[in-house]
Design a protein around this motif. Structure first.
Motif, mmCIF file in Angstrom:
data_model
loop_
_atom_site.group_PDB
_atom_site.id
_atom_site.type_symbol
_atom_site.label_atom_id
_atom_site.label_comp_id
_atom_site.label_asym_id
_atom_site.label_seq_id
_atom_site.Cartn_x
_atom_site.Cartn_y
_atom_site.Cartn_z
ATOM 1 N N TRP A 48 0.937 -1.223 -0.078
ATOM 2 C CA TRP A 48 0.285 -0.196 -0.103
ATOM 3 C C TRP A 48 0.842 1.412 0.158
ATOM 4 C CZ3 TRP A 48 -4.546 0.669 -1.622
ATOM 5 C CH2 TRP A 48 -5.455 -0.460 -1.529
ATOM 6 N N GLN A 49 1.993 1.165 0.751
ATOM 7 C CA GLN A 49 2.846 2.268 0.759
ATOM 8 C C GLN A 49 3.332 2.510 -0.728
ATOM 9 O OE1 GLN A 49 4.016 4.267 3.658
ATOM 10 N NE2 GLN A 49 4.305 5.712 1.805
ATOM 11 N N ALA A 50 3.711 1.701 -1.396
ATOM 12 C CA ALA A 50 4.188 1.751 -2.776
ATOM 13 C C ALA A 50 3.207 2.294 -3.673
ATOM 14 C CB ALA A 50 4.517 0.351 -3.381
ATOM 15 N N VAL A 51 1.871 1.895 -3.367
ATOM 16 C CA VAL A 51 0.726 2.644 -4.000
ATOM 17 C C VAL A 51 0.549 3.955 -3.902
ATOM 18 C CG1 VAL A 51 -1.619 2.455 -4.492
ATOM 19 C CG2 VAL A 51 -0.524 0.245 -4.414
ATOM 20 N N ALA A 52 0.785 4.381 -2.718
ATOM 21 C CA ALA A 52 0.721 5.866 -2.199
ATOM 22 C C ALA A 52 1.519 6.544 -2.699
ATOM 23 C CB ALA A 52 0.565 5.652 -0.770
ATOM 24 N N ASP A 53 2.994 6.009 -2.825
ATOM 25 C CA ASP A 53 4.231 6.894 -3.414
ATOM 26 C C ASP A 53 3.803 6.901 -4.734
ATOM 27 O OD1 ASP A 53 5.158 6.621 -0.901
ATOM 28 O OD2 ASP A 53 6.586 5.056 -1.409
ATOM 29 N N SER A 54 3.422 6.053 -5.427
ATOM 30 C CA SER A 54 2.947 5.945 -6.999
ATOM 31 C C SER A 54 2.012 7.447 -7.391
ATOM 32 C CB SER A 54 2.603 4.800 -7.397
ATOM 33 O OG SER A 54 3.416 3.852 -7.399
ATOM 34 N N VAL A 55 0.977 7.319 -6.502
ATOM 35 C CA VAL A 55 0.009 8.415 -6.533
ATOM 36 C C VAL A 55 0.697 9.854 -6.291
ATOM 37 C CG1 VAL A 55 -2.101 9.285 -5.602
ATOM 38 C CG2 VAL A 55 -1.847 6.886 -6.193
ATOM 39 N N ALA A 56 1.451 9.878 -5.105
ATOM 40 C CA ALA A 56 2.053 11.068 -4.839
ATOM 41 C C ALA A 56 2.925 11.647 -5.941
ATOM 42 C CB ALA A 56 2.848 10.884 -3.517
ATOM 43 N N ASP A 57 3.649 10.696 -6.443
ATOM 44 C CA ASP A 57 4.764 10.890 -7.805
ATOM 45 C C ASP A 57 3.952 11.522 -8.888
ATOM 46 O OD1 ASP A 57 7.020 10.137 -5.982
ATOM 47 O OD2 ASP A 57 7.059 8.389 -6.872
ATOM 48 N N LEU A 58 2.652 11.002 -9.058
ATOM 49 C CA LEU A 58 1.958 11.178 -10.229
ATOM 50 C C LEU A 58 1.276 12.786 -9.981
ATOM 51 C CD1 LEU A 58 0.397 10.694 -12.690
ATOM 52 C CD2 LEU A 58 -1.411 9.658 -11.784
ATOM 53 N N ASP A 59 1.013 12.927 -8.770
ATOM 54 C CA ASP A 59 0.288 14.375 -8.393
ATOM 55 C C ASP A 59 1.614 15.388 -8.774
ATOM 56 O OD1 ASP A 59 -2.110 13.322 -7.891
ATOM 57 O OD2 ASP A 59 -1.990 13.414 -5.511
ATOM 58 N N ARG A 60 2.782 15.146 -8.305
ATOM 59 C CA ARG A 60 3.576 16.088 -8.344
ATOM 60 C C ARG A 60 3.863 16.268 -9.956
ATOM 61 N NH1 ARG A 60 5.817 13.736 -3.635
ATOM 62 N NH2 ARG A 60 6.926 11.953 -4.763
ATOM 63 N N ALA A 61 4.176 15.104 -10.718
ATOM 64 C CA ALA A 61 4.271 15.335 -11.985
ATOM 65 C C ALA A 61 3.147 16.030 -12.790
ATOM 66 C CB ALA A 61 4.357 13.905 -12.868
ATOM 67 N N LEU A 62 1.931 15.867 -12.319
ATOM 68 C CA LEU A 62 1.108 16.632 -12.953
ATOM 69 C C LEU A 62 1.078 18.183 -12.620
ATOM 70 C CD1 LEU A 62 -2.011 14.345 -12.018
ATOM 71 C CD2 LEU A 62 -0.991 14.827 -14.403
ATOM 72 N N GLY A 63 1.353 18.362 -11.436
ATOM 73 C CA GLY A 63 1.552 19.901 -11.012
ATOM 74 C C GLY A 63 2.626 20.509 -11.760
ATOM 75 N N ASP A 64 3.908 19.802 -11.902
ATOM 76 C CA ASP A 64 5.143 20.396 -12.661
ATOM 77 C C ASP A 64 4.869 20.493 -14.172
ATOM 78 O OD1 ASP A 64 6.579 20.085 -10.265
ATOM 79 O OD2 ASP A 64 7.512 18.091 -10.628
ATOM 80 N N ALA A 65 4.051 19.578 -14.701
ATOM 81 C CA ALA A 65 3.540 19.960 -16.077
ATOM 82 C C ALA A 65 2.818 20.918 -16.240
ATOM 83 C CB ALA A 65 2.974 18.413 -16.720
ATOM 84 N N MET A 66 2.008 21.129 -15.583
ATOM 85 C CA MET A 66 1.021 22.408 -15.568
ATOM 86 C C MET A 66 1.684 23.454 -15.451
ATOM 87 S SD MET A 66 -2.413 23.579 -13.423
ATOM 88 C CE MET A 66 -3.327 24.854 -13.771
ATOM 89 N N ASP A 67 2.820 23.683 -14.403
ATOM 90 C CA ASP A 67 3.714 24.672 -14.328
ATOM 91 C C ASP A 67 4.626 25.135 -15.510
ATOM 92 O OD1 ASP A 67 2.852 25.339 -11.788
ATOM 93 O OD2 ASP A 67 4.328 24.289 -10.661
ATOM 94 N N ALA A 68 5.100 23.921 -16.133
ATOM 95 C CA ALA A 68 6.017 24.013 -17.371
ATOM 96 C C ALA A 68 5.156 24.473 -18.711
ATOM 97 C CB ALA A 68 6.547 22.516 -17.547
ATOM 98 N N GLY A 69 3.908 24.503 -18.548
ATOM 99 C CA GLY A 69 2.886 24.867 -19.636
ATOM 100 C C GLY A 69 2.835 23.680 -20.505
ATOM 101 N N VAL A 70 2.788 22.532 -20.080
ATOM 102 C CA VAL A 70 2.353 21.689 -21.079
ATOM 103 C C VAL A 70 0.840 21.285 -21.358
ATOM 104 C CG1 VAL A 70 1.957 18.893 -20.908
ATOM 105 C CG2 VAL A 70 4.009 19.991 -20.152
#
Length: 267
Positions: free
Chosen positions: A167-189
């Motif tokens: 479950w920790q691995a799942v939670a980490d994957s979700v958190a990594d995806l959330d960060r990637a989504l935020g970074d992509a929006m910041d980068a103007g994707v």
């Protein structure tokens, strides 16, 4: 085979009723020579004597404790057979089967709990894995809402065998995806771009840790993110406007796969 009158023994049907064994089994044991009736009436009907019944009783006892027919024949007919040794070996196999059944019972208990509770973690474990703001009642609410769906059943089956570490691995994957989504929006994707499409596909892969998520279902989920205040607060808490950006990205990816987001259904 000696001739006899009907009064000298029992017919196949009578033995079947008395011993609780099928007529088919009795005929089979007769055919292979394991338990043959000793008498035959003048009319040709086979009859079982008291001695035949004793042998049948022994066969049933040995069969009940797991011996195969060949092993039973050896025990009954081979005077040199090591019966205690065979019984000890069988006891080991029975103990192994009991252990497997106990494991199966424990697995069934976990499966029942997973279907009823959704998440087999203590409140403390949930807080450690998903963060202090995690609502431990969330899964109970989800079960109340989705408990009769195929997706809940799939989720429960996975949850039943998932450890806290998994479950920790799942939670980490979700958190990594959330960060990637935020970074992509910041980068103007922009929604529909190759990078946005890769993130949408990554979301499907991460979310499929819970249950298989089709592209049409993902479109419905994206709409739910935008319409549900709790989901919207989560994504907009990462970046202002991220909920709508993500929904638009999901819709654009769906169109690239010939799916009309406006008509997509949960399937």
């Amino acid at each position: 085979m000696p001739d006899a009158t009907d009064a000298d023994g029992l017919t196949v049907g009578q033995v079947s009723t008395r011993l609780g064994v099928t007529v088919r089994a009795l005929h089979h044991w007769d055919d292979i020579g394991l338990a043959r009736p000793s008498l035959r009436t003048i009319a040709g009907y086979r009859l079982y004597t008291a001695g035949d019944l004793e042998r049948l009783h022994s066969i049933l006892v040995y069969r009940e404790i797991g011996f195969g027919l060949d092993s039973i024949r050896a025990i009954l007919d081979d005077s040199t057979a090591d019966v205690p040794g065979a019984l000890r070996a069988q006891r080991i196999q029975v103990a192994q089967r009991i252990d497997r059944l106990q494991q199966l019972s424990a697995g069934l208990d976990r499966m029942i709990d997973a279907h009823e509770r959704g998440l087999l973690l203590t409140v403390e474990q949930q807080a450690a894995i998903f963060g202090p703001e995690w609502d431990p009642d969330r899964h109970a609410q989800a079960r109340h809402r989705y408990g009769d769906t195929t997706q809940w059943q799939q989720y429960a089956e996975r949850a039943a065998s998932r450890s806290p570490e998994e479950w920790q691995a799942v939670a980490d994957s979700v958190a990594d995806l959330d960060r990637a989504l935020g970074d992509a929006m910041d980068a103007g994707v922009t929604p529909g771009s190759p990078e946005a499409n890769r993130l949408v596909e990554r979301h499907r892969e991460v979310f499929s840790s819970y249950f298989p998520l089709t592209r049409q279902m993902q479109v419905c989920l994206g709409r739910r993110y935008e319409a549900d205040p709790a989901f919207a607060a989560h994504y907009d808490g990462i970046r202002a406007g991220l909920t709508t950006w993500f929904r638009q990205s999901i819709d654009a990816s769906a169109r690239a796969h010939d799916i009309d987001p406006d008509t997509a259904t949960w399937q």
